[in-house]
Design a protein around this motif. Structure first.
Motif, PDB file in Angstrom:
ATOM      1  N   GLU A 244     -10.537  -3.499  10.210  1.00  0.00           N
ATOM      2  CA  GLU A 244     -10.823  -2.280   9.438  1.00  0.00           C
ATOM      3  C   GLU A 244     -11.837  -2.579   8.355  1.00  0.00           C
ATOM      4  O   GLU A 244     -11.786  -3.624   7.719  1.00  0.00           O
ATOM      5  CB  GLU A 244      -9.528  -1.798   8.768  1.00  0.00           C
ATOM      6  N   SER A 245     -12.744  -1.699   8.138  1.00  0.00           N
ATOM      7  CA  SER A 245     -13.681  -1.821   7.021  1.00  0.00           C
ATOM      8  C   SER A 245     -13.679  -0.500   6.241  1.00  0.00           C
ATOM      9  O   SER A 245     -14.633   0.280   6.277  1.00  0.00           O
ATOM     10  CB  SER A 245     -15.084  -2.134   7.526  1.00  0.00           C
ATOM     11  N   PRO A 246     -12.573  -0.233   5.547  1.00  0.00           N
ATOM     12  CA  PRO A 246     -12.469   1.038   4.828  1.00  0.00           C
ATOM     13  C   PRO A 246     -13.422   1.087   3.641  1.00  0.00           C
ATOM     14  O   PRO A 246     -13.899   0.067   3.161  1.00  0.00           O
ATOM     15  CB  PRO A 246     -11.008   1.034   4.351  1.00  0.00           C
ATOM     16  N   SER A 247     -13.680   2.314   3.184  1.00  0.00           N
ATOM     17  CA  SER A 247     -14.456   2.487   1.955  1.00  0.00           C
ATOM     18  C   SER A 247     -13.494   2.307   0.790  1.00  0.00           C
ATOM     19  O   SER A 247     -12.533   3.059   0.652  1.00  0.00           O
ATOM     20  CB  SER A 247     -15.080   3.891   1.916  1.00  0.00           C
ATOM     21  N   PHE A 248     -13.738   1.285  -0.032  1.00  0.00           N
ATOM     22  CA  PHE A 248     -12.828   0.982  -1.120  1.00  0.00           C
ATOM     23  C   PHE A 248     -13.119   1.857  -2.343  1.00  0.00           C
ATOM     24  O   PHE A 248     -14.267   2.159  -2.641  1.00  0.00           O
ATOM     25  CB  PHE A 248     -12.941  -0.495  -1.508  1.00  0.00           C
ATOM     26  N   ILE A 263     -11.367  -8.494  -3.346  1.00  0.00           N
ATOM     27  CA  ILE A 263     -10.166  -7.674  -3.210  1.00  0.00           C
ATOM     28  C   ILE A 263     -10.610  -6.222  -3.195  1.00  0.00           C
ATOM     29  O   ILE A 263     -11.125  -5.706  -4.184  1.00  0.00           O
ATOM     30  CB  ILE A 263      -9.177  -7.919  -4.370  1.00  0.00           C
ATOM     31  N   GLY A 264     -10.455  -5.566  -2.050  1.00  0.00           N
ATOM     32  CA  GLY A 264     -10.835  -4.166  -1.910  1.00  0.00           C
ATOM     33  C   GLY A 264      -9.605  -3.277  -1.882  1.00  0.00           C
ATOM     34  O   GLY A 264      -8.684  -3.513  -1.089  1.00  0.00           O
ATOM     35  N   LEU A 265      -9.564  -2.285  -2.750  1.00  0.00           N
ATOM     36  CA  LEU A 265      -8.392  -1.416  -2.865  1.00  0.00           C
ATOM     37  C   LEU A 265      -8.751   0.037  -2.577  1.00  0.00           C
ATOM     38  O   LEU A 265      -9.734   0.565  -3.104  1.00  0.00           O
ATOM     39  CB  LEU A 265      -7.788  -1.522  -4.273  1.00  0.00           C
ATOM     40  N   THR A 266      -7.951   0.671  -1.728  1.00  0.00           N
ATOM     41  CA  THR A 266      -8.063   2.106  -1.476  1.00  0.00           C
ATOM     42  C   THR A 266      -6.892   2.781  -2.175  1.00  0.00           C
ATOM     43  O   THR A 266      -5.732   2.402  -1.952  1.00  0.00           O
ATOM     44  CB  THR A 266      -8.001   2.401   0.035  1.00  0.00           C
ATOM     45  N   LEU A 267      -7.187   3.762  -3.028  1.00  0.00           N
ATOM     46  CA  LEU A 267      -6.161   4.385  -3.870  1.00  0.00           C
ATOM     47  C   LEU A 267      -5.857   5.812  -3.443  1.00  0.00           C
ATOM     48  O   LEU A 267      -6.731   6.526  -2.940  1.00  0.00           O
ATOM     49  CB  LEU A 267      -6.604   4.378  -5.335  1.00  0.00           C
ATOM     50  N   LYS A 268      -4.609   6.211  -3.655  1.00  0.00           N
ATOM     51  CA  LYS A 268      -4.193   7.593  -3.444  1.00  0.00           C
ATOM     52  C   LYS A 268      -3.153   7.941  -4.494  1.00  0.00           C
ATOM     53  O   LYS A 268      -2.084   7.326  -4.550  1.00  0.00           O
ATOM     54  CB  LYS A 268      -3.609   7.780  -2.037  1.00  0.00           C
ATOM     55  N   LYS A 269      -3.487   8.916  -5.328  1.00  0.00           N
ATOM     56  CA  LYS A 269      -2.607   9.327  -6.419  1.00  0.00           C
ATOM     57  C   LYS A 269      -2.157   8.129  -7.254  1.00  0.00           C
ATOM     58  O   LYS A 269      -0.979   7.962  -7.573  1.00  0.00           O
ATOM     59  CB  LYS A 269      -1.387  10.073  -5.884  1.00  0.00           C
ATOM     60  N   ILE A 272      -1.844   2.037  -4.673  1.00  0.00           N
ATOM     61  CA  ILE A 272      -2.681   1.261  -3.754  1.00  0.00           C
ATOM     62  C   ILE A 272      -2.214   1.550  -2.326  1.00  0.00           C
ATOM     63  O   ILE A 272      -1.162   1.103  -1.895  1.00  0.00           O
ATOM     64  CB  ILE A 272      -2.599  -0.247  -4.052  1.00  0.00           C
ATOM     65  N   GLN A 273      -3.008   2.331  -1.640  1.00  0.00           N
ATOM     66  CA  GLN A 273      -2.656   2.702  -0.264  1.00  0.00           C
ATOM     67  C   GLN A 273      -3.021   1.585   0.712  1.00  0.00           C
ATOM     68  O   GLN A 273      -2.309   1.332   1.687  1.00  0.00           O
ATOM     69  CB  GLN A 273      -3.390   3.985   0.118  1.00  0.00           C
ATOM     70  N   LYS A 274      -4.138   0.917   0.444  1.00  0.00           N
ATOM     71  CA  LYS A 274      -4.607  -0.153   1.323  1.00  0.00           C
ATOM     72  C   LYS A 274      -5.239  -1.253   0.489  1.00  0.00           C
ATOM     73  O   LYS A 274      -6.003  -0.972  -0.437  1.00  0.00           O
ATOM     74  CB  LYS A 274      -5.651   0.407   2.314  1.00  0.00           C
ATOM     75  N   GLU A 295      -0.041  -3.692  -1.453  1.00  0.00           N
ATOM     76  CA  GLU A 295       0.030  -2.339  -0.904  1.00  0.00           C
ATOM     77  C   GLU A 295       1.316  -1.628  -1.322  1.00  0.00           C
ATOM     78  O   GLU A 295       2.397  -2.217  -1.310  1.00  0.00           O
ATOM     79  CB  GLU A 295      -0.068  -2.388   0.635  1.00  0.00           C
ATOM     80  N   GLY A 296       1.156  -0.372  -1.740  1.00  0.00           N
ATOM     81  CA  GLY A 296       2.314   0.446  -2.090  1.00  0.00           C
ATOM     82  C   GLY A 296       2.656   0.471  -3.564  1.00  0.00           C
ATOM     83  O   GLY A 296       3.491   1.278  -3.993  1.00  0.00           O
ATOM     84  N   ILE A 297       2.027  -0.425  -4.362  1.00  0.00           N
ATOM     85  CA  ILE A 297       2.345  -0.410  -5.795  1.00  0.00           C
ATOM     86  C   ILE A 297       1.358   0.501  -6.524  1.00  0.00           C
ATOM     87  O   ILE A 297       0.279   0.802  -6.017  1.00  0.00           O
ATOM     88  CB  ILE A 297       2.322  -1.832  -6.403  1.00  0.00           C
ATOM     89  N   ASN A 298       1.742   0.944  -7.735  1.00  0.00           N
ATOM     90  CA  ASN A 298       0.815   1.772  -8.487  1.00  0.00           C
ATOM     91  C   ASN A 298      -0.309   0.913  -9.056  1.00  0.00           C
ATOM     92  O   ASN A 298      -0.130  -0.276  -9.315  1.00  0.00           O
ATOM     93  CB  ASN A 298       1.521   2.564  -9.596  1.00  0.00           C
ATOM     94  N   PHE A 299      -1.476   1.531  -9.200  1.00  0.00           N
ATOM     95  CA  PHE A 299      -2.648   0.788  -9.634  1.00  0.00           C
ATOM     96  C   PHE A 299      -2.569   0.542 -11.134  1.00  0.00           C
ATOM     97  O   PHE A 299      -3.029   1.323 -11.957  1.00  0.00           O
ATOM     98  CB  PHE A 299      -3.938   1.516  -9.283  1.00  0.00           C
ATOM     99  N   ASP A 300      -1.967  -0.584 -11.451  1.00  0.00           N
ATOM    100  CA  ASP A 300      -1.789  -1.033 -12.822  1.00  0.00           C
ATOM    101  C   ASP A 300      -2.033  -2.539 -12.763  1.00  0.00           C
ATOM    102  O   ASP A 300      -1.334  -3.257 -12.038  1.00  0.00           O
ATOM    103  CB  ASP A 300      -0.362  -0.719 -13.280  1.00  0.00           C
ATOM    104  N   VAL A 301      -3.036  -3.029 -13.492  1.00  0.00           N
ATOM    105  CA  VAL A 301      -3.409  -4.435 -13.362  1.00  0.00           C
ATOM    106  C   VAL A 301      -2.252  -5.360 -13.718  1.00  0.00           C
ATOM    107  O   VAL A 301      -2.085  -6.420 -13.104  1.00  0.00           O
ATOM    108  CB  VAL A 301      -4.662  -4.747 -14.217  1.00  0.00           C
ATOM    109  N   SER A 302      -1.411  -4.968 -14.665  1.00  0.00           N
ATOM    110  CA  SER A 302      -0.258  -5.816 -15.001  1.00  0.00           C
ATOM    111  C   SER A 302       0.719  -5.889 -13.822  1.00  0.00           C
ATOM    112  O   SER A 302       1.306  -6.940 -13.547  1.00  0.00           O
ATOM    113  CB  SER A 302       0.454  -5.292 -16.252  1.00  0.00           C
TER     114      SER A 302
END
Length: 335
Positions: A244-248, A263-269, A272-274, A295-302
């Motif tokens: 897969e080469s998703p758009s990050f 590290i490429g991250l795809t976000l949804k709400k 981290i979706q992917k 994958e599956g965690i909220n996008f929070d650097v901590s």
């Protein structure tokens, strides 16, 4: 001193198809016996082989290779991209976890080189060199019960193609203090004109028997004798090679002493979706797990840092984990 009470095999593939040869390698990895060590010798024609977690479009000039009837293949092990042609010889040591011994395996390679008048040394994280120039890169892969160590030996390979097909980052080249990838490597034939693929193959077999035991059975295999349809379909598939080469939505990149990472991250709400991790780090299993835990965690650097630190429970204290943790921790101020 000869090792007793183990079985040894020498397996030689007559195929030059990378998908078959990588399939045979994985088959042996999955089926090696507890008391067995295998030396596997093989060649690929006009092929770029990338590491398990690399992005083919960034590592290789894919279109140019394709136009010249070349192939792209992805292996199980980590590390960087390599170019294979019929001027180089590939080796793989396959063993049970208990019998895997990197020092002994390297001794087979170094002793074979010495037999050809080459004073070689293992250098850095994965290179075999002579006079400061690399003629073999090595990579490694481990399962719960078995392992392999493999590499390509440059004997009379087309160095110009190696340089034209591989896209090595400027940072990587500069970190080694060289101007180009061609300047970093050497063909053994340049050092001893008498060396051939067949002569070095013979030296490897001799060294293997001297170190592991004289009673090694030898097997010559090809695609007609030994079919590997299921594994072949995997290695030749678009999904395995390109993935897969998703758009990050966001991407982090850095270079460490052990290799590059993206590290490429795809976000949804805000979750981290992917998570897709590209790296030439030798520990391919760790890099794969890093993508899983994010994958599956909220996008929070901590939170991301917590998950990275959690990997220490699986892999122990590791330089890669520590470096990525500290790097990501420094990103807290940016978000």
């Amino acid at each position: 001193m000869l090792t007793k009470d183990i079985k040894t095999k020498i397996v030689i593939s007559t195929s030059v198809d990378p998908y078959y040869n990588l399939s045979l390698e994985e088959y042996m990895l999955n089926n090696v016996e507890e008391d067995e060590v295998i030396l596997y010798l093989w060649q690929n024609a006009n092929t770029v082989v990338i590491g398990r977690n690399q992005n083919p479009w960034k590592e290789c000039k894919c279109k140019e290779l394709e136009l010249n009837d070349g192939k792209i293949a992805r292996r199980l092990s980590g590390g960087g991209a390599v170019y294979h042609d019929l001027g180089n010889l590939n080796f793989t040591f396959v063993a049970s976890e208990a019998l895997y011994n990197l020092e002994k395996q390297l001794k087979v390679i170094l002793k074979a080189a010495q037999k050809e008048g080459i004073d070689a040394q293992f250098s850095g994280r994965n290179d075999i060199e002579v006079n400061g120039k690399k003629f073999s890169g090595n990579a490694f892969y481990f399962t719960k019960t078995s392992a392999y160590h493999h590499g390509a030996i440059l004997i009379d390979t087309d160095i110009s193609k190696l340089g034209s097909y591989l896209q090595v980052s400027k940072e990587k080249i500069q970190s080694k203090g060289i101007d180009s990838v061609q300047a970093r490597v050497v063909n053994l034939k340049n050092l001893n004109k008498a060396i051939t693929i067949e002569s070095f193959k013979m030296r490897l077999k001799e060294s293997f028997k001297e170190i592991y035991g004289e009673n090694s059975e030898e097997y010559i295999l090809n695609e007609e004798i030994f079919k590997l349809n299921e594994l072949y379909n995997k290695y030749s598939s678009w999904e395995w090679i390109y993935g897969e080469s998703p758009s990050f939505d966001i991407s982090f990149k850095n270079r460490f002493t052990w290799g590059d990472i993206e590290i490429g991250l795809t976000l949804k709400k805000a979750y981290i979706q992917k998570a897709v991790i590209y790296s030439d780090a030798l520990n391919s299993s760790l890099i794969l797990r890093l993508g899983d835990v994010l994958e599956g965690i909220n996008f929070d650097v901590s939170k991301i840092c917590e998950k990275i630190r959690y990997l220490s429970t699986e892999f122990g204290e590791d330089e890669i984990i520590n470096d990525i943790y500290n790097w990501m921790k420094s990103k807290v101020l940016q978000f």
